[in-house]
Design a protein around this motif. Structure first.
Motif, PDB file in Angstrom:
ATOM      1  N   ALA A  91       0.826  -1.208   0.000  1.00 14.89           N
ATOM      2  CA  ALA A  91       0.000   0.000   0.000  1.00 14.89           C
ATOM      3  C   ALA A  91       0.863   1.263   0.000  1.00 14.89           C
ATOM      4  O   ALA A  91       0.545   2.244  -0.679  1.00 14.89           O
ATOM      5  CB  ALA A  91      -0.944  -0.006   1.198  1.00 14.89           C
ATOM      6  N   LEU A  92       1.963   1.245   0.755  1.00 13.68           N
ATOM      7  CA  LEU A  92       2.882   2.387   0.747  1.00 13.68           C
ATOM      8  C   LEU A  92       3.486   2.577  -0.642  1.00 13.68           C
ATOM      9  O   LEU A  92       3.615   3.716  -1.124  1.00 13.68           O
ATOM     10  CB  LEU A  92       4.001   2.193   1.775  1.00 13.68           C
ATOM     11  CG  LEU A  92       3.630   2.384   3.243  1.00 13.68           C
ATOM     12  CD1 LEU A  92       4.802   1.983   4.134  1.00 13.68           C
ATOM     13  CD2 LEU A  92       3.217   3.829   3.526  1.00 13.68           C
ATOM     14  N   LEU A  93       3.862   1.477  -1.275  1.00 17.81           N
ATOM     15  CA  LEU A  93       4.380   1.571  -2.634  1.00 17.81           C
ATOM     16  C   LEU A  93       3.347   2.176  -3.572  1.00 17.81           C
ATOM     17  O   LEU A  93       3.670   3.024  -4.417  1.00 17.81           O
ATOM     18  CB  LEU A  93       4.811   0.189  -3.135  1.00 17.81           C
ATOM     19  CG  LEU A  93       6.125  -0.330  -2.570  1.00 17.81           C
ATOM     20  CD1 LEU A  93       6.290  -1.818  -2.865  1.00 17.81           C
ATOM     21  CD2 LEU A  93       7.309   0.452  -3.136  1.00 17.81           C
ATOM     22  N   ASN A  94       2.098   1.781  -3.406  1.00 18.88           N
ATOM     23  CA  ASN A  94       1.043   2.331  -4.259  1.00 18.88           C
ATOM     24  C   ASN A  94       0.867   3.830  -4.042  1.00 18.88           C
ATOM     25  O   ASN A  94       0.619   4.571  -4.996  1.00 18.88           O
ATOM     26  CB  ASN A  94      -0.273   1.589  -4.032  1.00 18.88           C
ATOM     27  CG  ASN A  94      -0.237   0.191  -4.612  1.00 18.88           C
ATOM     28  OD1 ASN A  94       0.513  -0.083  -5.549  1.00 18.88           O
ATOM     29  ND2 ASN A  94      -1.032  -0.707  -4.050  1.00 18.88           N
ATOM     30  N   VAL A  95       0.988   4.287  -2.792  1.00 22.88           N
ATOM     31  CA  VAL A  95       0.913   5.721  -2.508  1.00 22.88           C
ATOM     32  C   VAL A  95       2.004   6.462  -3.263  1.00 22.88           C
ATOM     33  O   VAL A  95       1.757   7.467  -3.939  1.00 22.88           O
ATOM     34  CB  VAL A  95       1.024   5.987  -0.986  1.00 22.88           C
ATOM     35  CG1 VAL A  95       1.317   7.464  -0.697  1.00 22.88           C
ATOM     36  CG2 VAL A  95      -0.248   5.552  -0.269  1.00 22.88           C
ATOM     37  N   GLN A  96       3.235   5.965  -3.147  1.00 19.35           N
ATOM     38  CA  GLN A  96       4.367   6.658  -3.774  1.00 19.35           C
ATOM     39  C   GLN A  96       4.299   6.559  -5.301  1.00 19.35           C
ATOM     40  O   GLN A  96       4.629   7.518  -6.004  1.00 19.35           O
ATOM     41  CB  GLN A  96       5.687   6.083  -3.246  1.00 19.35           C
ATOM     42  CG  GLN A  96       6.907   6.861  -3.682  1.00 19.35           C
ATOM     43  CD  GLN A  96       6.984   8.254  -3.085  1.00 19.35           C
ATOM     44  OE1 GLN A  96       6.486   8.490  -1.989  1.00 19.35           O
ATOM     45  NE2 GLN A  96       7.601   9.173  -3.811  1.00 19.35           N
ATOM     46  N   ASN A 164      10.660   8.041  -8.177  1.00 19.94           N
ATOM     47  CA  ASN A 164      10.529   9.447  -8.548  1.00 19.94           C
ATOM     48  C   ASN A 164      11.315   9.807  -9.805  1.00 19.94           C
ATOM     49  O   ASN A 164      11.530  10.982 -10.097  1.00 19.94           O
ATOM     50  CB  ASN A 164      10.962  10.341  -7.383  1.00 19.94           C
ATOM     51  CG  ASN A 164       9.992  10.278  -6.219  1.00 19.94           C
ATOM     52  OD1 ASN A 164       8.912   9.709  -6.337  1.00 19.94           O
ATOM     53  ND2 ASN A 164      10.367  10.844  -5.101  1.00 19.94           N
ATOM     54  N   SER A 165      11.710   8.783 -10.556  1.00 17.80           N
ATOM     55  CA  SER A 165      12.375   9.032 -11.840  1.00 17.80           C
ATOM     56  C   SER A 165      11.359   9.311 -12.948  1.00 17.80           C
ATOM     57  O   SER A 165      11.743   9.536 -14.094  1.00 17.80           O
ATOM     58  CB  SER A 165      13.230   7.830 -12.230  1.00 17.80           C
ATOM     59  OG  SER A 165      12.397   6.698 -12.484  1.00 17.80           O
ATOM     60  N   THR A 166      10.077   9.328 -12.620  1.00 10.52           N
ATOM     61  CA  THR A 166       9.029   9.471 -13.639  1.00 10.52           C
ATOM     62  C   THR A 166       9.130  10.748 -14.476  1.00 10.52           C
ATOM     63  O   THR A 166       8.700  10.719 -15.632  1.00 10.52           O
ATOM     64  CB  THR A 166       7.630   9.371 -13.006  1.00 10.52           C
ATOM     65  OG1 THR A 166       7.548  10.280 -11.903  1.00 10.52           O
ATOM     66  CG2 THR A 166       7.343   7.964 -12.541  1.00 10.52           C
ATOM     67  N   PRO A 167       9.664  11.871 -13.975  1.00  7.38           N
ATOM     68  CA  PRO A 167       9.785  13.016 -14.891  1.00  7.38           C
ATOM     69  C   PRO A 167      10.639  12.706 -16.119  1.00  7.38           C
ATOM     70  O   PRO A 167      10.495  13.340 -17.163  1.00  7.38           O
ATOM     71  CB  PRO A 167      10.442  14.098 -14.026  1.00  7.38           C
ATOM     72  CG  PRO A 167      10.013  13.772 -12.637  1.00  7.38           C
ATOM     73  CD  PRO A 167      10.002  12.264 -12.596  1.00  7.38           C
ATOM     74  N   HIS A 168      11.517  11.702 -16.012  1.00  7.74           N
ATOM     75  CA  HIS A 168      12.391  11.341 -17.127  1.00  7.74           C
ATOM     76  C   HIS A 168      11.754  10.313 -18.062  1.00  7.74           C
ATOM     77  O   HIS A 168      12.235  10.115 -19.177  1.00  7.74           O
ATOM     78  CB  HIS A 168      13.720  10.790 -16.608  1.00  7.74           C
ATOM     79  CG  HIS A 168      14.405  11.716 -15.662  1.00  7.74           C
ATOM     80  ND1 HIS A 168      15.003  12.884 -16.061  1.00  7.74           N
ATOM     81  CD2 HIS A 168      14.559  11.666 -14.312  1.00  7.74           C
ATOM     82  CE1 HIS A 168      15.507  13.514 -15.017  1.00  7.74           C
ATOM     83  NE2 HIS A 168      15.252  12.796 -13.940  1.00  7.74           N
ATOM     84  N   SER A 169      10.695   9.651 -17.588  1.00 11.30           N
ATOM     85  CA  SER A 169      10.105   8.581 -18.400  1.00 11.30           C
ATOM     86  C   SER A 169       8.636   8.842 -18.732  1.00 11.30           C
ATOM     87  O   SER A 169       7.973   7.968 -19.284  1.00 11.30           O
ATOM     88  CB  SER A 169      10.211   7.242 -17.655  1.00 11.30           C
ATOM     89  OG  SER A 169       9.539   7.306 -16.408  1.00 11.30           O
ATOM     90  N   ALA A 170       8.156  10.036 -18.409  1.00 10.52           N
ATOM     91  CA  ALA A 170       6.736  10.349 -18.640  1.00 10.52           C
ATOM     92  C   ALA A 170       6.376  10.116 -20.107  1.00 10.52           C
ATOM     93  O   ALA A 170       7.071  10.556 -21.013  1.00 10.52           O
ATOM     94  CB  ALA A 170       6.452  11.788 -18.245  1.00 10.52           C
TER      95      ALA A 170
END
Length: 197
Positions: A91-96, A164-170
């Motif tokens: 659940a914590l992973l899903n939040v992040q 939090n690397s998603t800005p690079h893979s959006a």
């Protein structure tokens, strides 16, 4: 006296301003964006923003305080309601992951612009972030009681870096494909980090 409708309208306007500012700060940097730019993005004059925020630095501070507070509150809700440590970790992973997929601009702004937040608010943000990390460490300690807390803390920060690397893979993959990929990678990273000797 403020009516509930007026209060809701003001809150919605503040949210709209914060979201527009996050996108602009992520794209052009804090110093590359003016109050007039933010006003223009939400269809008001720059000076009209001063009815909602004392200035650009106050706006940035509220933006980062808000997301830090929401992440911490989400973690507390998960930890107090989940049935066991494995389910709590999922659940914590899903939040992040939800944050990482839905708020890439905020990730960029935090990484680049935290130093532009006034010192008092910056300390509050850091405190909220430490508390958020400790929610994870507590759960990981239940799953891996022999692993020292410093290692669990380091693993948590490393997992945040991965997610939090998603800005690079959006845009590379749709959310429905990206979400399980990030979840599997994060679980693998945690397992690897706690089993290193």
């Amino acid at each position: 006296m403020t009516t509930p409708r007026t209060s809701t309208r003001n809150r919605n306007r503040r949210t709209e301003i914060l979201e527009a500012a996050a996108g602009l700060f992520a794209a052009r940097g804090f110093h590359g964006v003016s109050i007039e730019d933010i006003g223009g993005a939400v269809g008001v004059s720059g000076p009209a923003l001063y009815r909602h925020f004392a200035g650009k630095d106050a706006l940035l501070a509220e933006m980062l305080l808000d997301i830090s507070s929401r992440l911490r509150e989400s973690a507390v809700a998960v930890v107090t309601s989940a049935s066991g440590p494995a389910e709590t970790l999922d659940a914590l992973l899903n939040v992040q992951i939800t944050f990482a997929l839905e708020q890439p601009a905020l990730i960029t702004v935090h990484d680049r612009e935290l130093g532009n937040v006034p010192e008092q608010e910056r300390r509050q943000i850091r405190r909220l972030q430490r508390l958020y990390v400790e929610e994870w460490v507590t759960v990981l300690a239940e799953l891996h009681p022999l692993c020292p807390p410093p290692r669990l803390r380091a693993a948590t920060h490393a997992v945040f870096g991965l997610l939090n690397s998603t800005p690079h893979s959006a845009g590379e993959l749709p959310d429905q494909a990206m979400r399980p990929l990030l979840h599997a990678m994060a679980r693998a990273a945690i397992d690897a980090s706690v089993n290193v000797h």
